[in-house]
Scaffold this motif. Structure first.
Motif, PDB file in Angstrom:
ATOM      1  N   GLY A 139      36.947  96.137   7.452  1.00 24.76           N
ATOM      2  CA  GLY A 139      36.793  96.464   6.041  1.00 24.76           C
ATOM      3  C   GLY A 139      36.550  95.284   5.122  1.00 24.76           C
ATOM      4  O   GLY A 139      36.419  95.452   3.908  1.00 24.76           O
ATOM      5  N   PHE A 140      36.490  94.074   5.660  1.00 23.42           N
ATOM      6  CA  PHE A 140      36.237  92.895   4.840  1.00 23.42           C
ATOM      7  C   PHE A 140      34.770  92.862   4.422  1.00 23.42           C
ATOM      8  O   PHE A 140      33.892  93.308   5.169  1.00 23.42           O
ATOM      9  N   GLN A 141      34.524  92.323   3.244  1.00 21.14           N
ATOM     10  CA  GLN A 141      33.168  92.174   2.736  1.00 21.14           C
ATOM     11  C   GLN A 141      32.911  90.702   2.419  1.00 21.14           C
ATOM     12  O   GLN A 141      33.830  89.969   2.038  1.00 21.14           O
ATOM     13  N   ILE A 142      31.654  90.309   2.545  1.00 25.09           N
ATOM     14  CA  ILE A 142      31.263  88.944   2.184  1.00 25.09           C
ATOM     15  C   ILE A 142      31.289  88.831   0.672  1.00 25.09           C
ATOM     16  O   ILE A 142      30.701  89.649  -0.036  1.00 25.09           O
ATOM     17  N   GLU A 143      31.966  87.800   0.178  1.00 25.52           N
ATOM     18  CA  GLU A 143      32.096  87.596  -1.263  1.00 25.52           C
ATOM     19  C   GLU A 143      31.396  86.337  -1.747  1.00 25.52           C
ATOM     20  O   GLU A 143      31.251  86.134  -2.942  1.00 25.52           O
ATOM     21  N   GLY A 144      30.997  85.475  -0.833  1.00 26.47           N
ATOM     22  CA  GLY A 144      30.311  84.259  -1.244  1.00 26.47           C
ATOM     23  C   GLY A 144      30.150  83.293  -0.085  1.00 26.47           C
ATOM     24  O   GLY A 144      30.612  83.538   1.023  1.00 26.47           O
ATOM     25  N   THR A 145      29.467  82.192  -0.369  1.00 24.46           N
ATOM     26  CA  THR A 145      29.218  81.162   0.630  1.00 24.46           C
ATOM     27  C   THR A 145      29.780  79.836   0.143  1.00 24.46           C
ATOM     28  O   THR A 145      29.613  79.470  -1.014  1.00 24.46           O
ATOM     29  N   ASN A 146      30.456  79.145   1.025  1.00 25.36           N
ATOM     30  CA  ASN A 146      30.980  77.810   0.762  1.00 25.36           C
ATOM     31  C   ASN A 146      30.077  76.834   1.513  1.00 25.36           C
ATOM     32  O   ASN A 146      30.182  76.686   2.725  1.00 25.36           O
ATOM     33  N   ARG A 147      29.166  76.222   0.802  1.00 28.47           N
ATOM     34  CA  ARG A 147      28.169  75.337   1.405  1.00 28.47           C
ATOM     35  C   ARG A 147      28.804  74.034   1.897  1.00 28.47           C
ATOM     36  O   ARG A 147      29.659  73.466   1.225  1.00 28.47           O
ATOM     37  N   ARG A 148      28.363  73.611   3.090  1.00 29.25           N
ATOM     38  CA  ARG A 148      28.778  72.336   3.681  1.00 29.25           C
ATOM     39  C   ARG A 148      30.307  72.185   3.704  1.00 29.25           C
ATOM     40  O   ARG A 148      30.845  71.120   3.465  1.00 29.25           O
ATOM     41  N   SER A 149      30.984  73.256   4.030  1.00 29.84           N
ATOM     42  CA  SER A 149      32.450  73.237   3.959  1.00 29.84           C
ATOM     43  C   SER A 149      33.112  72.627   5.190  1.00 29.84           C
ATOM     44  O   SER A 149      34.283  72.262   5.136  1.00 29.84           O
ATOM     45  N   MET A 150      32.382  72.516   6.280  1.00 27.95           N
ATOM     46  CA  MET A 150      32.924  71.908   7.494  1.00 27.95           C
ATOM     47  C   MET A 150      31.931  70.870   8.003  1.00 27.95           C
ATOM     48  O   MET A 150      30.727  70.989   7.780  1.00 27.95           O
ATOM     49  N   LEU A 151      32.453  69.886   8.704  1.00 26.78           N
ATOM     50  CA  LEU A 151      31.631  68.873   9.347  1.00 26.78           C
ATOM     51  C   LEU A 151      31.953  68.911  10.834  1.00 26.78           C
ATOM     52  O   LEU A 151      33.055  68.549  11.256  1.00 26.78           O
ATOM     53  N   ILE A 152      31.006  69.403  11.634  1.00 25.38           N
ATOM     54  CA  ILE A 152      31.205  69.581  13.063  1.00 25.38           C
ATOM     55  C   ILE A 152      30.217  68.683  13.809  1.00 25.38           C
ATOM     56  O   ILE A 152      29.007  68.872  13.695  1.00 25.38           O
ATOM     57  N   ASP A 153      30.732  67.733  14.533  1.00 22.38           N
ATOM     58  CA  ASP A 153      29.890  66.817  15.319  1.00 22.38           C
ATOM     59  C   ASP A 153      28.767  66.216  14.485  1.00 22.38           C
ATOM     60  O   ASP A 153      27.616  66.121  14.932  1.00 22.38           O
ATOM     61  N   GLY A 154      29.086  65.828  13.254  1.00 17.23           N
ATOM     62  CA  GLY A 154      28.110  65.174  12.387  1.00 17.23           C
ATOM     63  C   GLY A 154      27.208  66.105  11.602  1.00 17.23           C
ATOM     64  O   GLY A 154      26.382  65.650  10.813  1.00 17.23           O
ATOM     65  N   ASP A 155      27.340  67.407  11.812  1.00 18.03           N
ATOM     66  CA  ASP A 155      26.509  68.379  11.103  1.00 18.03           C
ATOM     67  C   ASP A 155      27.361  69.203  10.141  1.00 18.03           C
ATOM     68  O   ASP A 155      28.456  69.661  10.507  1.00 18.03           O
ATOM     69  N   PHE A 156      26.840  69.412   8.938  1.00 18.61           N
ATOM     70  CA  PHE A 156      27.532  70.259   7.978  1.00 18.61           C
ATOM     71  C   PHE A 156      27.330  71.723   8.342  1.00 18.61           C
ATOM     72  O   PHE A 156      26.260  72.122   8.803  1.00 18.61           O
ATOM     73  N   VAL A 157      28.378  72.509   8.149  1.00 20.43           N
ATOM     74  CA  VAL A 157      28.358  73.935   8.454  1.00 20.43           C
ATOM     75  C   VAL A 157      28.857  74.693   7.230  1.00 20.43           C
ATOM     76  O   VAL A 157      29.844  74.294   6.606  1.00 20.43           O
ATOM     77  N   ASP A 158      28.170  75.774   6.885  1.00 24.59           N
ATOM     78  CA  ASP A 158      28.590  76.632   5.778  1.00 24.59           C
ATOM     79  C   ASP A 158      29.602  77.654   6.281  1.00 24.59           C
ATOM     80  O   ASP A 158      29.612  78.020   7.459  1.00 24.59           O
ATOM     81  N   THR A 159      30.432  78.119   5.374  1.00 25.79           N
ATOM     82  CA  THR A 159      31.354  79.213   5.680  1.00 25.79           C
ATOM     83  C   THR A 159      31.176  80.323   4.659  1.00 25.79           C
ATOM     84  O   THR A 159      30.662  80.105   3.561  1.00 25.79           O
ATOM     85  N   LEU A 160      31.589  81.505   5.045  1.00 27.14           N
ATOM     86  CA  LEU A 160      31.570  82.661   4.152  1.00 27.14           C
ATOM     87  C   LEU A 160      32.976  82.928   3.651  1.00 27.14           C
ATOM     88  O   LEU A 160      33.944  82.838   4.411  1.00 27.14           O
ATOM     89  N   TYR A 161      33.070  83.250   2.377  1.00 32.43           N
ATOM     90  CA  TYR A 161      34.305  83.814   1.837  1.00 32.43           C
ATOM     91  C   TYR A 161      34.210  85.308   2.072  1.00 32.43           C
ATOM     92  O   TYR A 161      33.232  85.949   1.708  1.00 32.43           O
ATOM     93  N   MET A 162      35.255  85.886   2.670  1.00 32.61           N
ATOM     94  CA  MET A 162      35.312  87.324   2.871  1.00 32.61           C
ATOM     95  C   MET A 162      36.639  87.837   2.338  1.00 32.61           C
ATOM     96  O   MET A 162      37.633  87.106   2.324  1.00 32.61           O
ATOM     97  N   GLY A 163      36.632  89.074   1.903  1.00 31.76           N
ATOM     98  CA  GLY A 163      37.854  89.664   1.376  1.00 31.76           C
ATOM     99  C   GLY A 163      37.882  91.161   1.567  1.00 31.76           C
ATOM    100  O   GLY A 163      36.858  91.805   1.765  1.00 31.76           O
TER     101      GLY A 163
END
Length: 166
Positions: A139-163
């Motif tokens: 029942g969770f919905q996507i509420e937004g995107t957190n750009r460049r929120s993680m750094l994995i092996d030198g690459d930035f990764v975006d995450t989704l806010y869900m609620g």
């Protein structure tokens, strides 16, 4: 499978579980090297969870082994956000795709309903499609995107806010 609330006597097993699962995937925010919590710190954390209406830590256990953990936490004493909690979940890689995550998520949603928590938030990597599908199934919905929120092996990764609103 048994789902149960984490108790202080489970602290050592919880620490071992988190150390193992944090090394199995880059989907979590903590690496095994960063997870240096002592037994006493984990016991204190668990007690704080047990004492709070806005917190609940549950595990899925199969054959006396923790195979999944789902934590819920809010901010006690903050009136304006006392209806909101954040959720985090991890499952042992060997048990992915077996419905354990769904069972843990549904248990936490029920906990929130029973404890007058009206909103649950979480954050997930945009490329973690199985997790996104699980959250949407619950029942969770996507509420937004957190750009460049993680750094994995030198690459930035975006995450989704869900609620989910309950």
């Amino acid at each position: 499978m048994i789902i149960k609330v984490v108790t202080i006597d489970m602290a050592k097993d919880v620490i071992e579980f988190v150390k193992q699962t944090s090394g199995e995937t880059a989907n979590l925010i903590t690496t095994p090297e960063e997870f240096n919590i002592t037994l006493e710190q984990e016991q204190s954390h668990i007690q704080n969870q047990l004492d709070s209406r806005l917190a609940n830590m549950i595990v899925a256990v199969i054959n006396n082994e923790i195979v999944g953990l789902c934590g819920l936490h809010g901010r006690d004493g903050r009136t304006r956000i006392s209806h909101v909690a954040s959720l985090g979940i991890t499952i042992k890689r060997s048990h992915w795709g077996k419905g354990i995550g769904y069972s843990l998520m549904k248990s936490q949603i029920d906990y929130c309903i029973n404890n007058k928590i009206a909103k649950i938030n979480l954050e997930v990597r945009t490329d973690n499609i199985p997790a996104i599908k699980l959250y949407q199934k619950c029942g969770f919905q996507i509420e937004g995107t957190n750009r460049r929120s993680m750094l994995i092996d030198g690459d930035f990764v975006d995450t989704l806010y869900m609620g989910i609103t309950l």
